[in-house]
Design an enzyme around this catalytic site. Sequence first.
Site, PDB file in Angstrom:
ATOM      1  N   SER A 124      36.039  75.472   4.105  1.00 33.13           N
ATOM      2  CA  SER A 124      35.575  74.882   5.373  1.00 33.13           C
ATOM      3  C   SER A 124      36.264  76.057   6.949  1.00 33.13           C
ATOM      4  O   SER A 124      36.736  76.230   6.357  1.00 33.13           O
ATOM      5  CB  SER A 124      35.662  73.454   5.898  1.00 33.13           C
ATOM      6  N   TYR A 150      42.669  66.598   5.979  1.00 24.56           N
ATOM      7  CA  TYR A 150      41.389  67.168   5.478  1.00 24.56           C
ATOM      8  C   TYR A 150      41.452  68.767   5.869  1.00 24.56           C
ATOM      9  O   TYR A 150      41.267  69.168   4.221  1.00 24.56           O
ATOM     10  CB  TYR A 150      39.542  66.534   6.431  1.00 24.56           C
ATOM     11  N   LYS A 154      41.167  71.830   1.760  1.00 21.39           N
ATOM     12  CA  LYS A 154      40.635  72.793   1.508  1.00 21.39           C
ATOM     13  C   LYS A 154      41.318  74.180   1.377  1.00 21.39           C
ATOM     14  O   LYS A 154      40.913  75.130   1.048  1.00 21.39           O
ATOM     15  CB  LYS A 154      39.818  73.660   2.938  1.00 21.39           C
TER      16      LYS A 154
HETATM   17  P1  NAD Z   1      28.595  64.143   2.177  1.00 19.67           P
HETATM   18  O1  NAD Z   1      29.958  63.083   1.992  1.00 19.67           O
HETATM   19  O2  NAD Z   1      27.600  63.865   2.407  1.00 19.67           O
HETATM   20  O3  NAD Z   1      28.706  64.468   0.903  1.00 19.67           O
HETATM   21  C1  NAD Z   1      30.137  64.325  -0.813  1.00 19.67           C
HETATM   22  C2  NAD Z   1      29.260  63.800  -1.416  1.00 19.67           C
HETATM   23  O4  NAD Z   1      30.473  63.660  -2.481  1.00 19.67           O
HETATM   24  C3  NAD Z   1      28.930  62.039  -0.962  1.00 19.67           C
HETATM   25  O5  NAD Z   1      27.729  62.152  -1.874  1.00 19.67           O
HETATM   26  C4  NAD Z   1      30.384  61.118  -2.171  1.00 19.67           C
HETATM   27  O6  NAD Z   1      29.575  59.899  -3.046  1.00 19.67           O
HETATM   28  C5  NAD Z   1      30.772  62.423  -3.204  1.00 19.67           C
HETATM   29  N1  NAD Z   1      32.004  62.722  -3.870  1.00 19.67           N
HETATM   30  C6  NAD Z   1      33.450  62.368  -3.037  1.00 19.67           C
HETATM   31  N2  NAD Z   1      34.117  61.642  -4.050  1.00 19.67           N
HETATM   32  C7  NAD Z   1      33.854  62.292  -5.290  1.00 19.67           C
HETATM   33  C8  NAD Z   1      34.383  61.992  -6.086  1.00 19.67           C
HETATM   34  N3  NAD Z   1      35.969  61.506  -6.675  1.00 19.67           N
HETATM   35  N4  NAD Z   1      33.474  61.850  -7.584  1.00 19.67           N
HETATM   36  C9  NAD Z   1      32.294  62.421  -7.751  1.00 19.67           C
HETATM   37  N5  NAD Z   1      31.369  62.578  -6.363  1.00 19.67           N
HETATM   38  C10 NAD Z   1      31.921  61.970  -5.342  1.00 19.67           C
HETATM   39  O7  NAD Z   1      30.089  65.548   2.870  1.00 19.67           O
HETATM   40  P2  NAD Z   1      28.878  66.722   2.550  1.00 19.67           P
HETATM   41  O8  NAD Z   1      28.846  66.786   4.569  1.00 19.67           O
HETATM   42  O9  NAD Z   1      27.360  66.726   2.547  1.00 19.67           O
HETATM   43  O10 NAD Z   1      29.673  67.503   2.331  1.00 19.67           O
HETATM   44  C11 NAD Z   1      29.591  68.198   1.352  1.00 19.67           C
HETATM   45  C12 NAD Z   1      31.148  69.108   1.217  1.00 19.67           C
HETATM   46  O11 NAD Z   1      31.477  70.373   2.175  1.00 19.67           O
HETATM   47  C13 NAD Z   1      32.512  68.908   1.186  1.00 19.67           C
HETATM   48  O12 NAD Z   1      33.262  68.951   0.343  1.00 19.67           O
HETATM   49  C14 NAD Z   1      32.947  68.894   2.675  1.00 19.67           C
HETATM   50  O13 NAD Z   1      34.249  68.944   2.854  1.00 19.67           O
HETATM   51  C15 NAD Z   1      32.257  70.000   3.270  1.00 19.67           C
HETATM   52  N6  NAD Z   1      32.405  70.956   4.300  1.00 19.67           N
HETATM   53  C16 NAD Z   1      31.198  69.688   5.271  1.00 19.67           C
HETATM   54  C17 NAD Z   1      30.685  69.667   6.324  1.00 19.67           C
HETATM   55  C18 NAD Z   1      30.231  69.125   7.091  1.00 19.67           C
HETATM   56  O14 NAD Z   1      30.039  69.384   8.729  1.00 19.67           O
HETATM   57  N7  NAD Z   1      29.423  68.671   6.685  1.00 19.67           N
HETATM   58  C19 NAD Z   1      31.824  71.082   6.798  1.00 19.67           C
HETATM   59  C20 NAD Z   1      32.789  71.721   6.147  1.00 19.67           C
HETATM   60  C21 NAD Z   1      32.618  71.834   4.879  1.00 19.67           C
END
Ligand code: NAD
Length: 332
Positions: A124, A150, A154
Amino acid sequence: MAILVTGGAGYIGSHTCVELLNAGYEIVVLDNFSNSEPDVIRRIKELTGKDFPVAAVNLLHAPDVSRVFAENEIEAVIHFAGLKAVGESVAKPLEYYHNNVTGTLTLLGAMREFGCKRIVFSSSATVYGADNKAPFKETDPLPAAASNPYGTTKLVIENILRDLCVSEEGWSAVLLRYFNPVGAHKSGLLGERPKGVPNNLVPFISQVAAGRREYLNIFGSDYDTPDGTCIRDYLHVVDLAKGHLKALEYKGAGAEAINLGTGRGYSVLEVLAAYEKACGRKLPSRQAERRPGDIAESCADASKALKLLGWRAELGLDEMCADAWNYEKNNI
Ligand code: NAD
Ligand code: UDP
């Protein structure tokens, strides 16, 4: 041979699954549905007309994770699974470090056990610190800790992957530093569905537009920016999803951090105006105090993604807002 998509039922993961399936990849989804709905899987299958195995597994349970590798031939992993709410991470640091860091260690242990050495990781822009100056470059020095747990997960995971790549021949880790993913799939079937009050700007505006919230709070109007509100590099989630396919095709060894952003920033007021255009009416907003921890400007230097992956974002702010609104309308 298949691509394992951890967190494949989530917001970014689900869009990436669609792009992978449409490009002819075989996939296996691993998700414990802690922040997503199983119905998302049905929607991915409906959109693509393709079937794939789904493991309802928690990454923290090592034997279950190993079983997924034993039962499928996994050639590479795209690792989305993790908890992502900044405020919640401040209140529950142990849960965040455990889920995100231990979960990744468990995954890497299973990958090593089964000889799978290619991973694309969801990092991120939050790894850049308050001392970095926008546009952020991958070569910028990073802080030892982010402004919240959080973000620090990362940083820690990036370091783990770098150390792993140094320690053993043959590992490849692409650390994709996402800027601000927004928008939804054109079909209106996939999008972002935050639980509770949305933390992020576009999901909050969507709920105001849908009549679920009264007005938008604009956090800070006295920043050193042209209109006084903060600037972020928003990118369409489908562009972001496509970036993962490019990262899978990347043949370099070792660990490589790559920004995924448009390189163009927009202020809070510009995003609000674009959303109003998309939904066809003025939306109520109020000036509010600055949100603690916010920086005035976050924007990517996106040149490395173009040079190394041949990726650049194609969709603009109007499409991001139109697709976010289309999803919100379809899923109220
Ligand atoms: P999200 O919460 O929609 O998706 C994450 C998925 O991981 C969910 O379906 C959740 O059920 C699953 N999950 C969480 N912990 C788990 C575990 N222990 N075992 C199995 N499954 C698990 O989030 P997103 O927005 O799709 O983000 C995806 C990734 O991208 C994350 O790592 C997040 O930190 C990163 N990210 C997101 C953003 C954003 O703005 N959305 C920005 C930068 C980085
Ligand atoms: N923001 C806002 N009102 C909200 C949510 C966000 O004014 O209800 C602002 C926030 O202060 C920031 C920008 O919108 O300047 C983007 O916030 P978001 O949380 O979406 O992304 P991040 O700040 O984590 O990059």
